[in-house]
Design a protein around this motif. Structure first.
Motif, mmCIF file in Angstrom:
data_model
loop_
_atom_site.group_PDB
_atom_site.id
_atom_site.type_symbol
_atom_site.label_atom_id
_atom_site.label_comp_id
_atom_site.label_asym_id
_atom_site.label_seq_id
_atom_site.Cartn_x
_atom_site.Cartn_y
_atom_site.Cartn_z
ATOM 1 N N GLU A 54 0.838 -1.213 0.000
ATOM 2 C CA GLU A 54 0.000 0.000 0.000
ATOM 3 C C GLU A 54 0.867 1.255 0.000
ATOM 4 O OE1 GLU A 54 -3.305 0.144 -0.542
ATOM 5 O OE2 GLU A 54 -3.170 -2.038 -0.760
ATOM 6 N N TRP A 55 1.988 1.213 0.705
ATOM 7 C CA TRP A 55 2.905 2.358 0.699
ATOM 8 C C TRP A 55 3.440 2.602 -0.701
ATOM 9 C CZ3 TRP A 55 8.285 1.888 -0.205
ATOM 10 C CH2 TRP A 55 8.971 3.104 -0.134
ATOM 11 N N TRP A 101 2.618 5.949 -6.594
ATOM 12 C CA TRP A 101 1.937 6.037 -7.891
ATOM 13 C C TRP A 101 0.697 6.925 -7.805
ATOM 14 C CZ3 TRP A 101 3.910 4.192 -12.379
ATOM 15 C CH2 TRP A 101 5.031 3.367 -12.253
ATOM 16 N N PHE A 102 0.105 7.021 -6.603
ATOM 17 C CA PHE A 102 -1.082 7.853 -6.422
ATOM 18 C C PHE A 102 -0.732 9.345 -6.409
ATOM 19 C CE2 PHE A 102 -3.786 10.201 -3.439
ATOM 20 C CZ PHE A 102 -5.004 10.115 -4.114
ATOM 21 N N LEU A 103 0.315 9.716 -5.673
ATOM 22 C CA LEU A 103 0.660 11.138 -5.516
ATOM 23 C C LEU A 103 0.890 11.879 -6.840
ATOM 24 C CD1 LEU A 103 2.908 10.964 -2.324
ATOM 25 C CD2 LEU A 103 0.600 11.918 -2.516
ATOM 26 N N ASN A 135 -6.016 6.393 -9.467
ATOM 27 C CA ASN A 135 -7.160 7.232 -9.115
ATOM 28 C C ASN A 135 -7.603 7.072 -7.667
ATOM 29 O OD1 ASN A 135 -7.376 8.334 -11.706
ATOM 30 N ND2 ASN A 135 -8.585 6.584 -12.414
ATOM 31 N N SER A 136 -7.413 5.887 -7.103
ATOM 32 C CA SER A 136 -7.880 5.669 -5.733
ATOM 33 C C SER A 136 -6.707 5.703 -4.758
ATOM 34 C CB SER A 136 -8.619 4.333 -5.620
ATOM 35 O OG SER A 136 -7.766 3.277 -5.967
ATOM 36 N N HIS A 137 -6.975 6.331 -3.613
ATOM 37 C CA HIS A 137 -5.952 6.448 -2.574
ATOM 38 C C HIS A 137 -5.717 5.066 -1.961
ATOM 39 C CE1 HIS A 137 -3.973 7.658 1.156
ATOM 40 N NE2 HIS A 137 -3.661 8.758 0.505
ATOM 41 N N PRO A 138 -4.442 4.731 -1.683
ATOM 42 C CA PRO A 138 -4.154 3.436 -1.058
ATOM 43 C C PRO A 138 -4.768 3.329 0.337
ATOM 44 C CG PRO A 138 -2.124 4.594 -1.660
ATOM 45 C CD PRO A 138 -3.261 5.502 -1.952
ATOM 46 N N LYS A 182 1.949 1.915 -3.468
ATOM 47 C CA LYS A 182 0.859 2.494 -4.260
ATOM 48 C C LYS A 182 0.802 4.012 -4.095
ATOM 49 C CE LYS A 182 -2.285 -1.449 -4.269
ATOM 50 N NZ LYS A 182 -3.607 -1.914 -3.772
ATOM 51 N N GLU A 183 1.139 4.485 -2.905
ATOM 52 C CA GLU A 183 1.131 5.931 -2.651
ATOM 53 C C GLU A 183 2.077 6.656 -3.608
ATOM 54 O OE1 GLU A 183 0.119 9.366 -0.031
ATOM 55 O OE2 GLU A 183 -0.814 7.474 -0.489
ATOM 56 N N TYR A 215 -1.396 2.637 5.672
ATOM 57 C CA TYR A 215 -0.171 1.838 5.612
ATOM 58 C C TYR A 215 0.869 2.394 6.571
ATOM 59 C CZ TYR A 215 1.278 5.829 2.846
ATOM 60 O OH TYR A 215 1.549 7.111 2.431
#
Length: 177
Positions: free
Chosen positions: A115-116, A121-123, A128-131, A118-119, A134
């Motif tokens: 999940e960390w 890639w999210f930032l 599109n969705s926040h992890p 993914k952050e 984490y």
């Protein structure tokens, strides 16, 4: 150019990679030769390349946005611990640098940090969705003691200063001697 093509053949176009790829490249000169990259691409692979404009990697490159800060923070903590507690350990010796970097890399590759990652890639806007909530790698490897302080100072019982992510909850001591 040969080393770069070898990199793409062995790492990017590996047999385990999907057939539909998006390749996000920084603006380094060697990455700009799309014809050369296409020359080693398997025929069955669909490839779209996007080049990050110069000066923008710190804003949109996932490793720069979300990974390297934690990587450096963990290395600094290990090196500070080593310098304080093991005067014969020289942090600037090539072999020691490689050992610490390898250790940190493998710890940060642990599945519990998914999940960390993914952050990162999210930032910059790639997800599109926040992890989910984490722990950061630093929080996972250097938990707070009961008083709320980092356990970076060895106690009289010689308790380890770091948690091994691979052994979930098992404490270990890095041998720096």
């Amino acid at each position: 150019m040969g080393v770069m093509l070898e990199f793409f053949q062995e790492c990017v176009f590996d047999k385990d990679m999907p057939d539909d790829l998006l390749l996000l490249l920084d603006s380094w000169t060697s990455w700009k030769d799309i014809v050369a990259i296409d020359s080693v691409k398997p025929a069955s692979t669909s490839l779209k390349t996007v080049t990050i404009p110069p000066g923008c990697t710190g804003k949109i490159q996932p490793l720069d946005v979300g990974v390297f800060g934690q990587f450096k923070k963990i290395i600094k903590a290990i090196n500070a611990y080593a310098q304080r507690n093991y005067p014969n350990f020289h942090v600037a010796v090539r072999d020691n640098i490689l050992k610490v970097i390898s250790l940190v890399f493998w710890q940060m590759s642990h599945p519990s940090l998914k999940e960390w990652v993914k952050e990162a890639w999210f930032l910059p806007g790639y997800l599109n969705s926040h992890p989910l909530p984490y722990d950061t790698p630093f929080d996972l490897l250097f938990p707070m003691d009961v008083a709320g302080h980092l356990n970076l100072i060895p106690s009289k019982w010689n308790i380890a200063f770091c948690v091994c992510a691979s052994l979930e909850g098992v404490f270990w001591r890095i041998s720096l001697e």
